[in-house]
Each structure stands twice: as C-alpha cells, then as structure tokens.
Design an enzyme around this catalytic site. Structure first.
Site, PDB file in Angstrom:
ATOM      1  N   HIS A   1      -3.984   2.476  -5.693  1.00 32.12           N
ATOM      2  CA  HIS A   1      -2.745   2.286  -4.078  1.00 32.12           C
ATOM      3  C   HIS A   1      -2.051   2.881  -4.696  1.00 32.12           C
ATOM      4  O   HIS A   1      -0.907   2.832  -5.975  1.00 32.12           O
ATOM      5  CB  HIS A   1      -2.545   0.914  -3.992  1.00 32.12           C
ATOM      6  CG  HIS A   1      -1.538  -0.182  -2.872  1.00 32.12           C
ATOM      7  ND1 HIS A   1      -2.367   0.282  -1.534  1.00 32.12           N
ATOM      8  CD2 HIS A   1      -0.868   0.186  -2.796  1.00 32.12           C
ATOM      9  CE1 HIS A   1      -1.169   0.180  -0.748  1.00 32.12           C
ATOM     10  NE2 HIS A   1      -0.364  -0.433  -1.481  1.00 32.12           N
TER      11      HIS A   1
ATOM     12  N   ASP B   1       1.853   3.470  -4.196  1.00 29.00           N
ATOM     13  CA  ASP B   1       3.104   2.633  -3.383  1.00 29.00           C
ATOM     14  C   ASP B   1       4.419   3.713  -3.228  1.00 29.00           C
ATOM     15  O   ASP B   1       4.738   4.289  -4.277  1.00 29.00           O
ATOM     16  CB  ASP B   1       3.516   1.435  -3.999  1.00 29.00           C
ATOM     17  CG  ASP B   1       2.278   0.682  -3.355  1.00 29.00           C
ATOM     18  OD1 ASP B   1       2.685   0.271  -2.518  1.00 29.00           O
ATOM     19  OD2 ASP B   1       1.846  -0.342  -4.175  1.00 29.00           O
TER      20      ASP B   1
ATOM     21  N   HIS C   1       0.361   4.454   0.493  1.00 28.22           N
ATOM     22  CA  HIS C   1       1.574   3.522   1.792  1.00 28.22           C
ATOM     23  C   HIS C   1       1.921   3.770   1.504  1.00 28.22           C
ATOM     24  O   HIS C   1       3.312   3.759   0.356  1.00 28.22           O
ATOM     25  CB  HIS C   1       1.366   2.087   0.999  1.00 28.22           C
ATOM     26  CG  HIS C   1       1.529   0.705   1.456  1.00 28.22           C
ATOM     27  ND1 HIS C   1       2.393  -0.073   0.505  1.00 28.22           N
ATOM     28  CD2 HIS C   1       2.650   1.135   2.592  1.00 28.22           C
ATOM     29  CE1 HIS C   1       3.007  -0.684   1.789  1.00 28.22           C
ATOM     30  NE2 HIS C   1       3.237   0.111   2.893  1.00 28.22           N
TER      31      HIS C   1
ATOM     32  N   ASP D   1      -2.328  -6.276   1.300  1.00 32.25           N
ATOM     33  CA  ASP D   1      -1.982  -6.063  -0.008  1.00 32.25           C
ATOM     34  C   ASP D   1       0.046  -6.787  -0.318  1.00 32.25           C
ATOM     35  O   ASP D   1       0.811  -6.882   0.957  1.00 32.25           O
ATOM     36  CB  ASP D   1      -1.015  -4.913   0.710  1.00 32.25           C
ATOM     37  CG  ASP D   1       0.191  -4.006  -0.257  1.00 32.25           C
ATOM     38  OD1 ASP D   1       0.229  -4.143  -1.577  1.00 32.25           O
ATOM     39  OD2 ASP D   1       0.859  -2.687  -0.277  1.00 32.25           O
TER      40      ASP D   1
ATOM     41  N   MET E   1       6.001   3.991   2.145  1.00 34.05           N
ATOM     42  CA  MET E   1       7.582   2.908   3.063  1.00 34.05           C
ATOM     43  C   MET E   1       8.282   3.818   3.445  1.00 34.05           C
ATOM     44  O   MET E   1       9.366   3.908   1.913  1.00 34.05           O
ATOM     45  CB  MET E   1       7.076   1.903   1.626  1.00 34.05           C
ATOM     46  CG  MET E   1       6.497   0.865   1.576  1.00 34.05           C
ATOM     47  SD  MET E   1       6.446   0.298   0.936  1.00 34.05           S
ATOM     48  CE  MET E   1       5.169   0.741  -0.813  1.00 34.05           C
TER      49      MET E   1
ATOM     50  N   MET F   1       1.260  -6.444   5.308  1.00 37.72           N
ATOM     51  CA  MET F   1       1.661  -7.019   4.490  1.00 37.72           C
ATOM     52  C   MET F   1       1.636  -8.657   3.946  1.00 37.72           C
ATOM     53  O   MET F   1       2.531  -8.663   4.892  1.00 37.72           O
ATOM     54  CB  MET F   1       2.845  -6.263   4.598  1.00 37.72           C
ATOM     55  CG  MET F   1       3.278  -4.661   4.644  1.00 37.72           C
ATOM     56  SD  MET F   1       2.313  -4.361   2.829  1.00 37.72           S
ATOM     57  CE  MET F   1       3.503  -4.782   1.104  1.00 37.72           C
TER      58      MET F   1
ATOM     59  N   SER G   1      -2.939  -1.321  -7.245  1.00 40.06           N
ATOM     60  CA  SER G   1      -0.965  -0.984  -7.589  1.00 40.06           C
ATOM     61  C   SER G   1      -0.627   0.191  -8.709  1.00 40.06           C
ATOM     62  O   SER G   1      -0.406  -0.994  -9.290  1.00 40.06           O
ATOM     63  CB  SER G   1      -0.489  -1.277  -6.521  1.00 40.06           C
ATOM     64  OG  SER G   1       0.823  -0.709  -6.676  1.00 40.06           O
TER      65      SER G   1
ATOM     66  N   MET H   1       8.114   4.914  -1.932  1.00 40.68           N
ATOM     67  CA  MET H   1       9.337   3.399  -1.189  1.00 40.68           C
ATOM     68  C   MET H   1      10.358   4.758  -1.551  1.00 40.68           C
ATOM     69  O   MET H   1      10.305   5.786  -2.506  1.00 40.68           O
ATOM     70  CB  MET H   1       9.542   3.344  -2.606  1.00 40.68           C
ATOM     71  CG  MET H   1       8.283   1.756  -2.882  1.00 40.68           C
ATOM     72  SD  MET H   1       8.981   0.456  -4.051  1.00 40.68           S
ATOM     73  CE  MET H   1       7.370  -0.398  -3.416  1.00 40.68           C
TER      74      MET H   1
HETATM   75  C1  DX5 Z   1       4.553  -3.497  -2.161  1.00 44.33           C
HETATM   76  C2  DX5 Z   1       3.960  -3.312  -2.598  1.00 44.33           C
HETATM   77  C3  DX5 Z   1       2.273  -3.390  -2.747  1.00 44.33           C
HETATM   78  C4  DX5 Z   1       3.040  -4.251  -4.394  1.00 44.33           C
HETATM   79  C5  DX5 Z   1       2.007  -5.645  -4.842  1.00 44.33           C
HETATM   80  O1  DX5 Z   1       6.033  -2.618  -1.590  1.00 44.33           O
HETATM   81  O2  DX5 Z   1       3.634  -1.884  -1.447  1.00 44.33           O
HETATM   82  O3  DX5 Z   1       1.101  -2.035  -2.897  1.00 44.33           O
HETATM   83  O4  DX5 Z   1       3.330  -3.231  -5.037  1.00 44.33           O
HETATM   84  O5  DX5 Z   1       1.885  -5.030  -5.866  1.00 44.33           O
HETATM   85  P1  DX5 Z   1       2.080  -7.052  -6.333  1.00 44.33           P
HETATM   86  O6  DX5 Z   1       0.373  -7.181  -6.639  1.00 44.33           O
HETATM   87  O7  DX5 Z   1       1.769  -6.949  -7.478  1.00 44.33           O
HETATM   88  O8  DX5 Z   1       2.493  -7.997  -5.124  1.00 44.33           O
HETATM   89 ZN    ZN Z   2       1.102  -1.187  -0.935  1.00 44.77          ZN
END
Ligand code: DX5
Ligand code: ZN
Length: 231
Positions: free
Chosen positions: A35, A37, A74, A187, A76, A145, A10, A39
């Site tokens: 990956h 992310d 991903h 994840d 969110m 998750m 990620s 947000m």
């Molecule tokens: C959390 C993300 C994850 C996160 C994983 O909201 O979806 O992908 O970045 O990071 P680690 O491996 O540090 O938990």
């Molecule tokens: Zn993620």
C-alpha cells in the site's frame, strides 16, 4: 464461497531511509500487496512521496519466486487525473482516489483503466457512498477510510464498520447480478486485535502501517493477523 483475505502493509510507516529493503523485508514476511500512500499537502495536511519513488520501488515489489507483488496506490491528492496517469506509468497496479477530490469521477475511473490499472474509490469516515451506485461497473476496489486521511498511527474509527457492512451488501448484489467481484479494503488503525471485527463486517483486504512497521518482526505481526482472520 471462501474469501481470500489480503494484507497490504502501508510503507508510510516504513523507514524512508531504506525503502527498498523495507519493501523486500515486508514481502518476505508475507505481504500480499504494498500500500503506497500519496499525500500532497493540499487534499491532506501531509506530504509523502510521488511517482518517481513508486518507479524506483517497482523492481523491489517481487517475491522470491519472481512473482509480482501488486502496488496499491492510494492517492490523497487534488486534482487527481495527471498524478493517476503518472502512477500508472510508474508501475502501479491499482490506483484509488477520493471521489470528492476529482471534478469528474467517471472520467478519472476511465483514465485509470485505460492506463491498464485497476481503479478504486476511497471514502472518508464522514463521506457518503452514493456516487458508487453510478460508477460501480468501472470500480475494481472500494477503500473505506477508518481514520481521517493524512497520517499513519491514528486510532480506528468504529463507525467505519457500518459503512463496510453496507458496502459488502452492495458488492455482493453487484456480483450476483454481473459475476464481477469488487475488492473491499479498509485503511487506518488496523491492528491484530481489531482485524477480525473488520473482516466480520465484510472487508477482504486490510491496510496496516504502524501495526506492522512499528514492530521488529514483520512476519510475526502478519502471521498473527492471518491467524485472527482464519479463526
Ligand atoms: C492514512 C493512510 C493509511 C495509513 C495507515 O492517511 O491512508 O494508509 O498509513 O496507517 P496505520 O495502519 O498506522 O493507521
Ligand atoms: Zn492509505
């Protein structure tokens, strides 16, 4: 059947001041997927990056031999549909979303697939997986998750393992009935010392952010993870 394991670093934990270099370094170190992310400070209490950053990084997501490294987006975010389409345009290969963030889950899956991407559903730690039963034919990936979404660097929530076991049974049954396989990705909080237990529960794809980008030698971490998976 031997499982093909995939490691998806990620880039949320990468150095944002040099994302292109980070992407190339982690691919050279053996990343299978990237990956990504997303947000929105609405569905989750944090803000990361949008489709323009994905588009800028797309050309860096290639291996030395020129093969494409899948970008695993991903989302969110809430609402989902417009951003899912924007990410498809920006070069995403897989797009996953949280069903509780979409008013019409089936429609969102359809539009991701119509845009030429693989589609995934993401389940938070406290969320039931019932919806999967009704849309499983349109799902290419299930993302479990193992932390509450919003931040990298949190601790793995062990209850996620039970959910992974349950999903593995559903996915295996679906494959027996239809011949179609679905990826099972986990994840949050994955490290070298717990990746084996996540694989034993039935996962085949592993997101790791801080475990990889928090160390100077990305290859050493990815190799150690693969050694655990092979053990
Ligand atoms: C959390 C993300 C994850 C996160 C994983 O909201 O979806 O992908 O970045 O990071 P680690 O491996 O540090 O938990
Ligand atoms: Zn993620």
């Amino acid at each position: 059947m031997d499982k093909i394991f995939r490691i998806a670093p990620s880039i949320l934990s990468a150095d944002f001041a040099q994302l292109g270099n980070e992407l190339r370094d982690v691919i050279q170190a053996g990343a299978d997927w990237i990956h990504f992310d997303v947000m929105d400070n609405h569905y989750v209490p944090n803000l990361s990056f949008g489709p323009m950053v994905c588009q800028a990084l797309r050309k860096h997501a290639v291996r030395a031999d020129g093969t494409r490294v899948p970008i695993d987006v991903h989302l969110m975010v809430q609402p989902v549909d417009a951003l899912a389409q924007a990410f498809a345009q920006a070069g995403a290969d897989l797009i996953s979303f949280h069903p509780d963030a979409s008013a019409h889950v089936d429609r969102t899956l359809q539009l991701i697939k119509a845009a030429g991407c693989q589609a995934g559903l993401v389940f938070n730690p406290a969320e039931p997986i019932d919806v999967l039963e009704w849309v499983i034919d349109k799902v290419d990936l299930v993302l479990v998750m193992s932390v509450n979404p919003g931040f990298g660097g949190q601790s793995f929530i062990p209850g996620a393992l039970r959910k992974v076991e349950k999903l593995r049974r559903l996915i295996d049954t679906h494959r027996q009935q239809t011949g179609r396989d679905i990826r099972l990705e986990v994840d949050g909080g994955i490290k070298t010392d717990n990746i084996r237990s996540v694989a034993d529960a039935g996962a085949d794809t592993f997101v790791a952010g801080s475990a990889i980008f928090g160390q100077p030698d990305y290859r050493a971490v990815i190799d150690a993870m693969r050694a655990e998976l092979a053990a």
